[in-house]
Design an enzyme around this catalytic site. Structure first.
Site, PDB file in Angstrom:
ATOM      1  N   LYS A 161      42.075  52.297  45.033  1.00  0.00           N
ATOM      2  CA  LYS A 161      42.098  50.886  45.448  1.00  0.00           C
ATOM      3  C   LYS A 161      41.803  50.781  46.940  1.00  0.00           C
ATOM      4  O   LYS A 161      42.317  51.589  47.738  1.00  0.00           O
ATOM      5  CB  LYS A 161      43.480  50.294  45.120  1.00  0.00           C
ATOM      6  CG  LYS A 161      43.594  48.793  45.299  1.00  0.00           C
ATOM      7  CD  LYS A 161      44.982  48.303  44.870  1.00  0.00           C
ATOM      8  CE  LYS A 161      45.165  46.813  45.047  1.00  0.00           C
ATOM      9  NZ  LYS A 161      46.537  46.365  44.700  1.00  0.00           N
TER      10      LYS A 161
ATOM     11  N   SER B  53      46.376  42.348  41.740  1.00  0.00           N
ATOM     12  CA  SER B  53      45.254  42.452  42.636  1.00  0.00           C
ATOM     13  C   SER B  53      44.381  43.672  42.375  1.00  0.00           C
ATOM     14  O   SER B  53      43.221  43.701  42.772  1.00  0.00           O
ATOM     15  CB  SER B  53      45.747  42.494  44.077  1.00  0.00           C
ATOM     16  OG  SER B  53      46.581  43.630  44.293  1.00  0.00           O
TER      17      SER B  53
ATOM     18  N   SER C 256      50.746  44.204  40.727  1.00  0.00           N
ATOM     19  CA  SER C 256      49.310  44.480  40.843  1.00  0.00           C
ATOM     20  C   SER C 256      48.826  45.793  40.242  1.00  0.00           C
ATOM     21  O   SER C 256      47.617  46.032  40.194  1.00  0.00           O
ATOM     22  CB  SER C 256      48.887  44.421  42.307  1.00  0.00           C
ATOM     23  OG  SER C 256      48.813  43.077  42.705  1.00  0.00           O
TER      24      SER C 256
HETATM   25  N1  GLN Z   1      50.059  38.693  42.030  1.00  0.00           N
HETATM   26  C1  GLN Z   1      51.064  38.929  43.010  1.00  0.00           C
HETATM   27  C2  GLN Z   1      50.675  38.260  44.307  1.00  0.00           C
HETATM   28  O1  GLN Z   1      49.712  37.598  44.312  1.00  0.00           O
HETATM   29  C3  GLN Z   1      51.309  40.392  43.174  1.00  0.00           C
HETATM   30  C4  GLN Z   1      50.329  41.068  44.029  1.00  0.00           C
HETATM   31  C5  GLN Z   1      50.577  42.541  44.193  1.00  0.00           C
HETATM   32  O2  GLN Z   1      51.363  43.160  43.467  1.00  0.00           O
HETATM   33  N2  GLN Z   1      49.927  43.104  45.181  1.00  0.00           N
HETATM   34  O3  GLN Z   1      51.306  38.384  45.300  1.00  0.00           O
END
Ligand code: GLN
Length: 491
Positions: A80, A155, A179
């Site tokens: 990532k 994400s 994410s």
């Molecule tokens: N979807 C969540 C957010 O927008 C989690 C994101 C993540 O785990 N990086 O913050």
């Protein structure tokens, strides 16, 4: 030789170790696959062809010299774009870091290299890991290999899509609110969030430091466990890294694969009633829970009364921490600089740079966080959210006095169509309804495929006590054995 891109990491490592194939051949097969499908998937922001082949050659040379190879030597991995990679572009999905080549490797990447894995490149993500669909990437969305009109989750959508599109057998994600797990769920792959502090944050571009947790993504539970073992463990360069060895997650995954869960007590969270969740998702979850019961698990209901406040608490804590963490992107030290024409003040240049470099979701979070931390509002918002966090931790503690692990669906809905939730941020935030409690608590949690709803993958979540990562792998492997892995349609 069968298609090398369809093999598991364990199978690839076995073939490389025995000399039936070379790491270079394996790497080339994956690079070819990326070349063939990534214009449709867009899992990668950067493919490091040269670096990957060079790393593969080193593995082949070491093998030829009779050196002992680690359990994942020669296996390709996609990383990532939130983790720094020395000399290799790291953008965090943001324009503000476009073109930045970090001078150092993150600990995770260093450990991947030391283990002889082959880094293929950097995967797409929502900007600064804020989002649930990769639609907030400044470089355009990633598409779900199951249906390219749908989102791959976020994400870390790029890391999950790369697995489902057979572009990589392993990948790395980071999980702040879901994410790793949510992209795993909607792409039919496995994603594990380790115990907070069980994997190093050194070189992980910070979003919300008290929640950020890098972790493994794979197509099978055993592969995820092997990757977890390689990247996990204490790192003196991360002040919140826990100084204990990684629990034996690989042995646990192998134990789970025997299909016996006698004596294991699992709790279904009473408050996760299914409200706000798709009926097809709840049905697949219930069928999978029944499959676990058939393997001998004792399944009971456990009340976690504060879980319903997890989402609002998260959306105060995470933006608050991000508003502070993202202050460093000022046009002076990293990446983009706008308006530096010799006539503008430093403050104006910083402001123009941040205006141009950050996307709308990142700006929204910085504004919410700055507001929540401002004097006069701190106690009402951030302070309250921290109290809720404590109550949620207590819910977990008391739940784990009753059961070994908690189970739930990973996400309330299957992969949604691209563009269908971006207009209303709240709809996007709901994707993490079931994943956020584990982040606030800090314990490990994993998503494993458990079936289909409307032809799209559904994920099953297993949450365990802090430092009991092995426990979730055992249950996950047992479930995988009972329901099987999912095979995405051919791209
Ligand atoms: N979807 C969540 C957010 O927008 C989690 C994101 C993540 O785990 N990086 O913050």
């Amino acid at each position: 030789m069968s298609d090398l891109t369809k093999l598991s990491a364990v199978e690839i490592a076995g073939l490389v170790a025995s000399g039936e194939t070379s790491a270079v051949e394996v790497t080339q097969a994956h690079l070819d696959r990326i070349g063939a499908v990534d214009d449709r998937v867009h899992a990668f922001l950067h493919v490091d062809t040269e670096g990957a082949l060079a790393a593969a050659r080193v593995v082949d040379e070491r093998r030829a010299a009779g050196a002992e190879l680690g359990p994942l030597a020669g296996v390709p991995v996609a990383v990532k774009d939130v983790l720094t990679t020395k000399g290799v572009p790291t953008t965090v999905g943001s324009k503000i870091l476009e073109g930045w080549r970090p001078p150092y490797d993150s600990t995770i990447v260093e450990r991947l290299r030391d283990a002889g894995t082959v880094m293929l490149g950097k995967t797409n993500m929502d900007e600064f890991a804020m989002g649930s669909s990769t639609e907030y990437s400044a470089y355009g969305p990633t598409r779900n290999p199951w249906d390219t009109d749908r989102i791959p989750g976020g994400s870390g959508g790029g890391s999950a899509a790369a697995l489902a599109a057979y572009e990589a057998p392993l990948s790395i994600g980071s999980d702040t609110g879901g994410s790793i797990r949510q992209p795993g769920a909607v792409t039919g792959t496995v994603g594990a969030k380790p115990t907070y502090g069980g994997t190093s944050r050194y070189g992980l571009v910070a979003f919300s430091s008290s929640l950020d947790t890098p972790g493994p993504c794979a197509r099978t539970v055993l592969d995820a466990a092997l990757l977890h073992q390689v990247i996990g463990g204490h790192d003196p360069r991360d002040s919140t890294s826990i100084p204990v060895p990684v629990p034996d997650v690989v042995a646990a995954a192998r134990l789970g694969a025997t299909g016996d869960l006698t004596g294991v007590k699992l709790g279904v969270v009473t408050e996760f009633t299914g409200e706000g969740a798709e009926p097809g998702v709840m049905a697949a979850f219930r069928d999978a829970a029944e499959a676990l019961a058939k393997l001998g698990a004792d399944i009971v209901e456990v009340s976690c009364p504060h879980f319903k406040y997890a989402l609002p608490a998260y959306y105060l804590i995470a933006p608050s921490e991000c508003s502070s963490n993202l202050a460093r992107f000022d046009g002076v030290r990293f990446g983009l600089r706008v308006g530096d024409d010799g006539n503008r003040s430093l403050e104006e240049v910083m402001s123009l740079t941040r205006e141009a470099g950050f996307g709308p979701e990142v700006k929204r979070r910085i504004m919410i966080g700055t507001y929540a931390l401002s004097s006069g509002y701190y106690d009402a918002y951030y302070g309250q959210a921290q109290k809720v966090r404590t109550l949620i931790t207590r819910d977990f503690t008391s739940a784990f006095e009753q059961v070994d692990a908690l189970i739930s669906p990973t996400t309330p809905f299957v992969a949604f169509p691209i563009g269908s939730r971006t207009a209303d941020p709240y709809q996007m935030y709901l994707a993490d309804l079931f994943t956020i409690p584990a982040n606030l608590y800090g314990g490990p949690a994993i998503s494993v495929p458990c079936g289909l709803s409307d032809g799209l993958p559904v994920g099953f979540q297993i949450m365990a006590p802090t430092l009991a990562d092995d426990r979730m792998y055992r249950v996950a492997a047992a479930l995988e054995g009972a329901v099987g892995t999912l095979t995405p349609p051919t791209l």
